[in-house]
Motif scaffolding. Sequence first.
Motif, PDB file in Angstrom:
ATOM      1  N   VAL A 145       0.811  -1.219   0.000  1.00 14.01           N
ATOM      2  CA  VAL A 145       0.000   0.000   0.000  1.00 14.01           C
ATOM      3  C   VAL A 145       0.847   1.273   0.000  1.00 14.01           C
ATOM      4  O   VAL A 145       0.537   2.239  -0.724  1.00 14.01           O
ATOM      5  CB  VAL A 145      -0.978  -0.004   1.192  1.00 14.01           C
ATOM      6  CG1 VAL A 145      -2.053  -1.049   0.996  1.00 14.01           C
ATOM      7  CG2 VAL A 145      -0.242  -0.232   2.510  1.00 14.01           C
ATOM      8  N   TRP A 146       1.913   1.313   0.786  1.00 12.38           N
ATOM      9  CA  TRP A 146       2.718   2.534   0.848  1.00 12.38           C
ATOM     10  C   TRP A 146       3.464   2.757  -0.471  1.00 12.38           C
ATOM     11  O   TRP A 146       3.433   3.860  -1.030  1.00 12.38           O
ATOM     12  CB  TRP A 146       3.714   2.471   2.010  1.00 12.38           C
ATOM     13  CG  TRP A 146       3.065   2.645   3.344  1.00 12.38           C
ATOM     14  CD1 TRP A 146       2.840   1.691   4.281  1.00 12.38           C
ATOM     15  CD2 TRP A 146       2.518   3.865   3.869  1.00 12.38           C
ATOM     16  NE1 TRP A 146       2.196   2.226   5.374  1.00 12.38           N
ATOM     17  CE2 TRP A 146       1.991   3.561   5.150  1.00 12.38           C
ATOM     18  CE3 TRP A 146       2.428   5.161   3.387  1.00 12.38           C
ATOM     19  CZ2 TRP A 146       1.383   4.515   5.950  1.00 12.38           C
ATOM     20  CZ3 TRP A 146       1.823   6.123   4.195  1.00 12.38           C
ATOM     21  CH2 TRP A 146       1.316   5.801   5.453  1.00 12.38           C
ATOM     22  N   ARG A 147       4.113   1.715  -0.947  1.00 14.26           N
ATOM     23  CA  ARG A 147       4.869   1.845  -2.200  1.00 14.26           C
ATOM     24  C   ARG A 147       3.948   2.154  -3.368  1.00 14.26           C
ATOM     25  O   ARG A 147       4.222   3.044  -4.176  1.00 14.26           O
ATOM     26  CB  ARG A 147       5.625   0.537  -2.465  1.00 14.26           C
ATOM     27  CG  ARG A 147       6.263   0.460  -3.850  1.00 14.26           C
ATOM     28  CD  ARG A 147       6.909  -0.890  -4.092  1.00 14.26           C
ATOM     29  NE  ARG A 147       5.975  -1.978  -3.859  1.00 14.26           N
ATOM     30  CZ  ARG A 147       5.057  -2.364  -4.759  1.00 14.26           C
ATOM     31  NH1 ARG A 147       4.933  -1.720  -5.920  1.00 14.26           N
ATOM     32  NH2 ARG A 147       4.252  -3.374  -4.497  1.00 14.26           N
ATOM     33  N   LEU A 148       2.801   1.457  -3.431  1.00 13.97           N
ATOM     34  CA  LEU A 148       1.890   1.612  -4.567  1.00 13.97           C
ATOM     35  C   LEU A 148       1.255   2.995  -4.590  1.00 13.97           C
ATOM     36  O   LEU A 148       1.141   3.622  -5.654  1.00 13.97           O
ATOM     37  CB  LEU A 148       0.820   0.526  -4.506  1.00 13.97           C
ATOM     38  CG  LEU A 148      -0.066   0.354  -5.739  1.00 13.97           C
ATOM     39  CD1 LEU A 148       0.780   0.069  -6.966  1.00 13.97           C
ATOM     40  CD2 LEU A 148      -1.081  -0.754  -5.509  1.00 13.97           C
ATOM     41  N   SER A 149       0.844   3.514  -3.442  1.00 13.67           N
ATOM     42  CA  SER A 149       0.207   4.837  -3.423  1.00 13.67           C
ATOM     43  C   SER A 149       1.191   5.923  -3.829  1.00 13.67           C
ATOM     44  O   SER A 149       0.843   6.863  -4.560  1.00 13.67           O
ATOM     45  CB  SER A 149      -0.369   5.125  -2.032  1.00 13.67           C
ATOM     46  OG  SER A 149       0.655   5.162  -1.056  1.00 13.67           O
ATOM     47  N   ALA A 150       2.443   5.818  -3.374  1.00 11.85           N
ATOM     48  CA  ALA A 150       3.451   6.821  -3.741  1.00 11.85           C
ATOM     49  C   ALA A 150       3.793   6.732  -5.227  1.00 11.85           C
ATOM     50  O   ALA A 150       3.920   7.760  -5.915  1.00 11.85           O
ATOM     51  CB  ALA A 150       4.707   6.634  -2.898  1.00 11.85           C
ATOM     52  N   GLU A 151       3.925   5.524  -5.754  1.00 11.83           N
ATOM     53  CA  GLU A 151       4.254   5.367  -7.169  1.00 11.83           C
ATOM     54  C   GLU A 151       3.123   5.870  -8.065  1.00 11.83           C
ATOM     55  O   GLU A 151       3.368   6.458  -9.122  1.00 11.83           O
ATOM     56  CB  GLU A 151       4.557   3.904  -7.464  1.00 11.83           C
ATOM     57  CG  GLU A 151       5.874   3.410  -6.857  1.00 11.83           C
ATOM     58  CD  GLU A 151       6.105   1.926  -7.123  1.00 11.83           C
ATOM     59  OE1 GLU A 151       5.168   1.274  -7.671  1.00 11.83           O
ATOM     60  OE2 GLU A 151       7.195   1.430  -6.797  1.00 11.83           O
ATOM     61  N   ARG A 152       1.891   5.639  -7.650  1.00 11.39           N
ATOM     62  CA  ARG A 152       0.767   6.120  -8.454  1.00 11.39           C
ATOM     63  C   ARG A 152       0.681   7.648  -8.420  1.00 11.39           C
ATOM     64  O   ARG A 152       0.325   8.280  -9.424  1.00 11.39           O
ATOM     65  CB  ARG A 152      -0.532   5.488  -7.947  1.00 11.39           C
ATOM     66  CG  ARG A 152      -0.641   4.014  -8.294  1.00 11.39           C
ATOM     67  CD  ARG A 152      -1.961   3.409  -7.849  1.00 11.39           C
ATOM     68  NE  ARG A 152      -2.100   2.036  -8.321  1.00 11.39           N
ATOM     69  CZ  ARG A 152      -3.164   1.267  -8.135  1.00 11.39           C
ATOM     70  NH1 ARG A 152      -4.206   1.751  -7.448  1.00 11.39           N
ATOM     71  NH2 ARG A 152      -3.212   0.042  -8.619  1.00 11.39           N
ATOM     72  N   ALA A 153       0.990   8.254  -7.291  1.00  8.65           N
ATOM     73  CA  ALA A 153       1.015   9.718  -7.229  1.00  8.65           C
ATOM     74  C   ALA A 153       2.099  10.268  -8.152  1.00  8.65           C
ATOM     75  O   ALA A 153       1.888  11.266  -8.860  1.00  8.65           O
ATOM     76  CB  ALA A 153       1.237  10.176  -5.795  1.00  8.65           C
ATOM     77  N   GLN A 154       3.253   9.630  -8.166  1.00  9.84           N
ATOM     78  CA  GLN A 154       4.330  10.054  -9.062  1.00  9.84           C
ATOM     79  C   GLN A 154       3.922   9.866 -10.525  1.00  9.84           C
ATOM     80  O   GLN A 154       4.251  10.703 -11.383  1.00  9.84           O
ATOM     81  CB  GLN A 154       5.601   9.265  -8.762  1.00  9.84           C
ATOM     82  CG  GLN A 154       6.308   9.661  -7.482  1.00  9.84           C
ATOM     83  CD  GLN A 154       7.004  11.007  -7.581  1.00  9.84           C
ATOM     84  OE1 GLN A 154       7.014  11.662  -8.625  1.00  9.84           O
ATOM     85  NE2 GLN A 154       7.594  11.436  -6.469  1.00  9.84           N
ATOM     86  N   ALA A 155       3.217   8.782 -10.822  1.00 11.17           N
ATOM     87  CA  ALA A 155       2.760   8.560 -12.194  1.00 11.17           C
ATOM     88  C   ALA A 155       1.790   9.653 -12.632  1.00 11.17           C
ATOM     89  O   ALA A 155       1.848  10.140 -13.766  1.00 11.17           O
ATOM     90  CB  ALA A 155       2.103   7.185 -12.300  1.00 11.17           C
ATOM     91  N   MET A 156       0.904  10.078 -11.734  1.00 12.06           N
ATOM     92  CA  MET A 156      -0.033  11.151 -12.067  1.00 12.06           C
ATOM     93  C   MET A 156       0.706  12.464 -12.276  1.00 12.06           C
ATOM     94  O   MET A 156       0.364  13.234 -13.183  1.00 12.06           O
ATOM     95  CB  MET A 156      -1.071  11.296 -10.948  1.00 12.06           C
ATOM     96  CG  MET A 156      -2.169  12.307 -11.271  1.00 12.06           C
ATOM     97  SD  MET A 156      -3.111  11.796 -12.725  1.00 12.06           S
ATOM     98  CE  MET A 156      -4.317  13.118 -12.827  1.00 12.06           C
ATOM     99  N   ARG A 157       1.696  12.725 -11.452  1.00 14.83           N
ATOM    100  CA  ARG A 157       2.504  13.936 -11.644  1.00 14.83           C
ATOM    101  C   ARG A 157       3.162  13.919 -13.021  1.00 14.83           C
ATOM    102  O   ARG A 157       3.192  14.937 -13.727  1.00 14.83           O
ATOM    103  CB  ARG A 157       3.565  14.034 -10.558  1.00 14.83           C
ATOM    104  CG  ARG A 157       4.433  15.291 -10.646  1.00 14.83           C
ATOM    105  CD  ARG A 157       5.666  15.176  -9.780  1.00 14.83           C
ATOM    106  NE  ARG A 157       6.523  14.070 -10.197  1.00 14.83           N
ATOM    107  CZ  ARG A 157       7.368  14.149 -11.226  1.00 14.83           C
ATOM    108  NH1 ARG A 157       7.459  15.253 -11.943  1.00 14.83           N
ATOM    109  NH2 ARG A 157       8.107  13.115 -11.541  1.00 14.83           N
TER     110      ARG A 157
END
Length: 274
Positions: free
Chosen positions: A216-228
Amino acid sequence: MDRKPRPIIVKRRRAKTESAHHGGAWKVAYADFVTAMMAFFLLLWLLNATTEKQRKGLADFFNPTIPINRISGGGADVFGGDSVFSEDVMAQSGSGASRVIPTELDRARGDAGQGDSGIEEERRQLEELLRARGGESMTMERALKHVVTRVTDQGLVIEVFDLPDVALFTGDTAEPRQVLRDVARILGDVLPLTTNALAVSGHVRAYPVVLRDNPVWRLSAERAQAMRGLLGEAGLPDSRISRVEGHADRMPVTGNPMAVRNNRIEVILLRRDR
């Protein structure tokens, strides 16, 4: 020959009298009662059919303390007209200024542009722009089904979320699907019309606790970076991004933390006083 006296018969006739006229006062009273009951049930229906924000908006509309004009005026009468000295002597209490093209020094910077009324106005304008983009094609309309907006203490939140049958990312990865790229392209056209700093945060649904490696922690951060990254590809300057965050499954929006509705990306137009 004796005659018997005739009996005297007295006929008494009742005098016909007109029935008393009662008047129509009771009809007026009954009509007032029916009107009052109708207004009462209409009020109950409105309280049940509206949200807290809508009721607050109605209360603010009838609040006499709300200024009619959001820009500074130099006139002393009810029309609030401008004078040639209004920029110098009047308080800059609105989100604009009395000059058609004010300079940076003369631009009004009152609370209306930062408070709840200002952020609600920005929300309405943003929603109108999104609806206008959604009407361009079926693809855009389908993409905007994933988008809702709301106002928080941080600012105006644009929430992009999974639907039960359409996910934003491929499986449990940070690989964006086409629908998220379409949403990012729409936001890339709309957000440059604002000047607020932006924050991008990722949220995911909860996973079973039996997992050895909870992503959950890794996935949420990576998805936020992908949106950026998608916003940058859509033309949004990277200097607008103030922060990128991953919140894992710590802030669910549903009662069921494992629901797919909790898979979401939030793009926040931060308040200027934050």
